[in-house]
Design a protein around this motif. Structure first.
Motif, PDB file in Angstrom:
ATOM      1  N   LEU A  98     -13.152  -0.711   3.211  1.00 50.38           N
ATOM      2  CA  LEU A  98     -13.265  -1.863   2.323  1.00 50.38           C
ATOM      3  C   LEU A  98     -12.101  -1.846   1.337  1.00 50.38           C
ATOM      4  O   LEU A  98     -11.881  -0.856   0.645  1.00 50.38           O
ATOM      5  CB  LEU A  98     -14.586  -1.831   1.559  1.00 50.38           C
ATOM      6  N   ARG A  99     -11.370  -2.967   1.240  1.00 50.90           N
ATOM      7  CA  ARG A  99     -10.226  -3.025   0.339  1.00 50.90           C
ATOM      8  C   ARG A  99     -10.633  -2.834  -1.116  1.00 50.90           C
ATOM      9  O   ARG A  99      -9.880  -2.263  -1.909  1.00 50.90           O
ATOM     10  CB  ARG A  99      -9.510  -4.376   0.480  1.00 50.90           C
ATOM     11  N   ASN A 100     -11.820  -3.308  -1.493  1.00 53.69           N
ATOM     12  CA  ASN A 100     -12.225  -3.177  -2.889  1.00 53.69           C
ATOM     13  C   ASN A 100     -12.688  -1.769  -3.252  1.00 53.69           C
ATOM     14  O   ASN A 100     -13.053  -1.507  -4.403  1.00 53.69           O
ATOM     15  CB  ASN A 100     -13.293  -4.208  -3.248  1.00 53.69           C
ATOM     16  N   LYS A 101     -12.680  -0.853  -2.278  1.00 50.53           N
ATOM     17  CA  LYS A 101     -12.988   0.556  -2.547  1.00 50.53           C
ATOM     18  C   LYS A 101     -11.809   1.466  -2.205  1.00 50.53           C
ATOM     19  O   LYS A 101     -11.957   2.693  -2.226  1.00 50.53           O
ATOM     20  CB  LYS A 101     -14.213   0.998  -1.745  1.00 50.53           C
ATOM     21  N   ARG A 143      -4.310   1.886  -0.314  1.00 47.36           N
ATOM     22  CA  ARG A 143      -3.932   0.762  -1.150  1.00 47.36           C
ATOM     23  C   ARG A 143      -2.835   1.233  -2.093  1.00 47.36           C
ATOM     24  O   ARG A 143      -2.225   2.277  -1.869  1.00 47.36           O
ATOM     25  CB  ARG A 143      -5.150   0.211  -1.898  1.00 47.36           C
ATOM     26  N   ARG A 149      -9.080   2.583  -3.587  1.00 49.23           N
ATOM     27  CA  ARG A 149      -8.237   3.146  -4.630  1.00 49.23           C
ATOM     28  C   ARG A 149      -8.653   4.590  -4.876  1.00 49.23           C
ATOM     29  O   ARG A 149      -9.788   4.989  -4.621  1.00 49.23           O
ATOM     30  CB  ARG A 149      -8.369   2.342  -5.940  1.00 49.23           C
ATOM     31  N   ASN A 177      -8.342  -9.558 -12.119  1.00 53.56           N
ATOM     32  CA  ASN A 177      -7.730  -8.326 -11.622  1.00 53.56           C
ATOM     33  C   ASN A 177      -7.048  -7.464 -12.673  1.00 53.56           C
ATOM     34  O   ASN A 177      -6.596  -6.371 -12.383  1.00 53.56           O
ATOM     35  CB  ASN A 177      -6.744  -8.662 -10.504  1.00 53.56           C
ATOM     36  N   ASP A 188       0.851  -1.196   0.000  1.00 51.45           N
ATOM     37  CA  ASP A 188       0.000   0.000   0.000  1.00 51.45           C
ATOM     38  C   ASP A 188       0.886   1.245   0.000  1.00 51.45           C
ATOM     39  O   ASP A 188       0.973   1.991   0.981  1.00 51.45           O
ATOM     40  CB  ASP A 188      -0.920  -0.012   1.221  1.00 51.45           C
ATOM     41  N   SER A 211      -8.577  -3.311 -12.786  1.00 51.12           N
ATOM     42  CA  SER A 211      -9.056  -4.379 -11.906  1.00 51.12           C
ATOM     43  C   SER A 211     -10.506  -4.726 -12.237  1.00 51.12           C
ATOM     44  O   SER A 211     -10.927  -4.650 -13.394  1.00 51.12           O
ATOM     45  CB  SER A 211      -8.881  -3.987 -10.436  1.00 51.12           C
ATOM     46  N   THR A 212     -11.302  -5.088 -11.216  1.00 51.47           N
ATOM     47  CA  THR A 212     -12.666  -5.540 -11.472  1.00 51.47           C
ATOM     48  C   THR A 212     -13.645  -4.393 -11.670  1.00 51.47           C
ATOM     49  O   THR A 212     -14.776  -4.603 -12.106  1.00 51.47           O
ATOM     50  CB  THR A 212     -13.155  -6.425 -10.313  1.00 51.47           C
ATOM     51  N   THR A 213     -13.237  -3.164 -11.311  1.00 48.79           N
ATOM     52  CA  THR A 213     -14.071  -1.978 -11.517  1.00 48.79           C
ATOM     53  C   THR A 213     -13.251  -0.950 -12.279  1.00 48.79           C
ATOM     54  O   THR A 213     -12.704  -0.012 -11.696  1.00 48.79           O
ATOM     55  CB  THR A 213     -14.547  -1.396 -10.172  1.00 48.79           C
TER      56      THR A 213
END
Length: 578
Positions: free
Chosen positions: A304-307, A223, A309, A484, A180, A267-269
């Motif tokens: 949340l790790r997926n948010k 991150r 960035r 990813n 990170d 990545s996924t988004t």
């Protein structure tokens, strides 16, 4: 301006936030200057307990002496990344089990090690050092990544200090190559030598690295944070998909400088970066970079790790607010408005022979999907010395560029590169194909990528040889082993996302979801765009050559005059894309 942002140690004194922006959900999002610095998940807890940079001392004094079993869990699966180290995938685990097993069940007792290049010129000596590390410690493995890194495998923790010592002798490092943190920079491979360069980014990259890489205050970001800086009109650093990009432009009153982009990532988004409309002078560039990375540190979402960035913060704020916060809270002055970059009219991979501004040449060459190896790197160093060239830079397309070739040695250089398996005149698919690490080493991967892509290239260049004159631009083919997008599948003409697919007879086999028509580094006629996803269409790994051939032939048959593959795929009937 004095930096009043909080320390990476949450117990340190934290000033009152200059403004409060409560989240729309009402839940704390882990924004340090809004919610405070209390950790909201385990990733934030281990970073708060001990700065990731501190693990180097434990690697040198404890783990390298006592071996793999002595490594603590949070160091092994967390802080090691701050020094470019991930455990690699244990051999023999098929892709169907990737999501079923815990990390410790997937991992081997060996490491992937990532070495930053940051757009730097690699001298003959540096290339030999990189080659020697591969040969002596990595079973001959070495790949050029699409982040201009060199990536090794089969590294033992016992050997890491010796590797660091060797890298130190040529000014290279693994500092914050992962984790990170501000990761390795993308820099123009032809910085300072291209005859058509707008501005040389080399001094800016060097200044940012000198001031900030390894700074403990920037070692606990929400991150990863990716940087790209170029002054070349080919837009050769995929600037639209980095957290921050500085892109060379000429201001009508202020002269050459940089256009500022933020918030790109895949990545996924996936989200393309956006211009802030701000012109950055060369003497402002390091401060602007520092301001943007601190905005991410202080206001980025950590719950949340997926948010976590920068693209999600930009989406929440918009470009106008982002620029306002940068100027008022972090810089203390307003940036001038500035022009957008001109659209690129040439490829950014620099493959082929090109004349430098000093009368010498730079020569771009293509390994197959970035795979080089220790022996090749060592022999490449010998070739640089034999030619009297300056050295080599890596590219964001898994290629390399030989710089400073004397005018009377160009043909010798081309021949020498070809002998090493580095083509300066590659076929269209070898030139334009990139692939991530894949299931061979990556714990997240579901399918093989490197060997699969290499086989596909060989078959396509044989099968589609008759179409080569009609393919006026290379078709980019990107192969990724998981969702990813390390291989940037959403930005390729043809992108493949690895997954397990079910055949007509009910067998589960390695395969891919298809993305078509992505593009970056906008041309004279098109804007950058994400690819079109064929969600219900899956292709097995075995059928990839048949599928690609079928789609390419339909494109040649049905395209309009001068229409690109990307433009055609976005208007084509889905049946033509199957």
């Amino acid at each position: 301006m004095v930096d009043t942002a909080p320390s990476t140690n949450p117990s340190a004194d934290v000033p009152a936030p200059p403004r409060v922006r409560p989240s729309r959900s009402g839940k704390p999002q882990g924004q340090w200057l809004v919610d405070g610095t209390d950790p909201l998940n385990h990733n934030e807890e281990f970073k708060a307990e001990d700065n990731g940079l501190n693990v180097r001392e434990r690697i040198e004094k404890i783990y390298s002496r006592e071996g793999f079993d002595s490594i603590s869990g949070d160091d092994l699966h967390g802080r090691f990344r701050w020094w470019g180290l991930y455990t690699q995938r244990r051999p023999g685990i098929d892709g169907g089990r990737t999501a079923q097993l815990e990390p410790h069940e997937l991992e081997d007792r060996y490491f992937m090690l990532r070495v930053r290049s940051d757009g730097e010129l690699l001298s003959a000596r540096a290339l030999r050092v990189l080659g020697g590390i591969s040969t002596d410690f990595g079973r001959g493995s070495a790949d050029i990544t699409d982040r201009q890194n060199i990536q090794y495998h089969w590294i033992r923790v016992e050997d890491v200090p010796a590797i660091w010592d060797r890298l130190d002798t040529v000014g290279l490092s693994t500092t914050t190559a992962c984790g990170d943190t501000p990761r390795g920079f993308l820099g123009s491979p032809v910085a300072g030598v291209a005859a058509d360069e707008i501005i040389d980014p080399t001094p800016v990259i060097a200044e940012i690295k000198r001031r900030y890489i390894g700074d403990p205050e920037l070692a606990n970001l929400p991150r990863k944070f990716k940087t790209a800086i170029t002054g070349h009109p080919s837009l050769d650093v995929v600037h639209e998909i980095n957290d921050i990009s500085l892109v060379g432009v000429v201001h009508p009153e202020l002269g050459p400088g940089y256009d500022l982009w933020v918030g790109g990532a895949l990545s996924t988004t996936p989200r393309l970066g956006e211009r802030l409309g701000a012109f950055v002078r060369e003497d402002q560039a390091a401060d602007v970079w520092h301001g943007v990375v601190r905005i991410f540190r202080d206001y980025g979402f950590r719950r949340l790790r997926n948010k976590a960035r920068l693209k999600f913060l930009l989406e929440a704020w918009g470009t106008e607010k982002f620029r306002e916060v940068l100027e008022t809270e972090y810089l203390g002055y307003a940036l001038a408005d500035g022009p957008a970059p001109e659209r690129s009219s040439s490829p950014g991979d620099h493959v082929g022979v090109h004349l430098q501004k000093d009368g010498r040449s730079y020569i771009g060459a293509s390994p197959t999907v970035g795979r080089v190896g220790g022996g090749l790197l060592t022999r490449l160093g010998d070739l640089v010395e034999e030619l009297g060239a300056d050295g080599v830079r890596l590219t964001a397309h898994q290629k390399l560029v030989l710089l400073g070739v004397p005018a009377d040695r160009v043909e010798d250089a081309v021949a020498g590169l070809e002998e090493l398996g580095l083509s300066t005149r590659p076929g269209p698919f070898r030139r334009s194909t990139i692939a991530c690490t894949g299931i061979e080493y990556c714990k997240l991967a579901i399918v093989d990528t490197k060997d699969t892509a290499a086989r596909v290239i060989d078959r396509l260049e044989e099968r589609l040889a008759d179409l080569t004159p009609q393919l006026d631009q290379p078709l980019s083919l990107h192969v990724n082993g998981c969702p990813n997008s390390c291989a940037r599948i959403q930005t390729a003409d043809i992108g493949f996302k690895g997954q397990i697919v079910t055949t007509d007879d009910g067998q589960q086999v390695p395969g891919f979801q298809v993305h078509l028509g992505g593009s970056l580094a906008s041309t004279d006629t098109e804007e950058a765009q994400l690819g079109r996803t064929l969600r219900r269409h899956k292709v097995t790994a075995t059928d990839l050559p048949d599928y690609i051939e079928r789609v390419v032939r339909r494109f040649v048959e049905k395209r309009e005059p001068a229409e690109s593959f990307a433009a055609w795929t976005h208007r084509a009937d889905e049946e033509d894309l199957r």
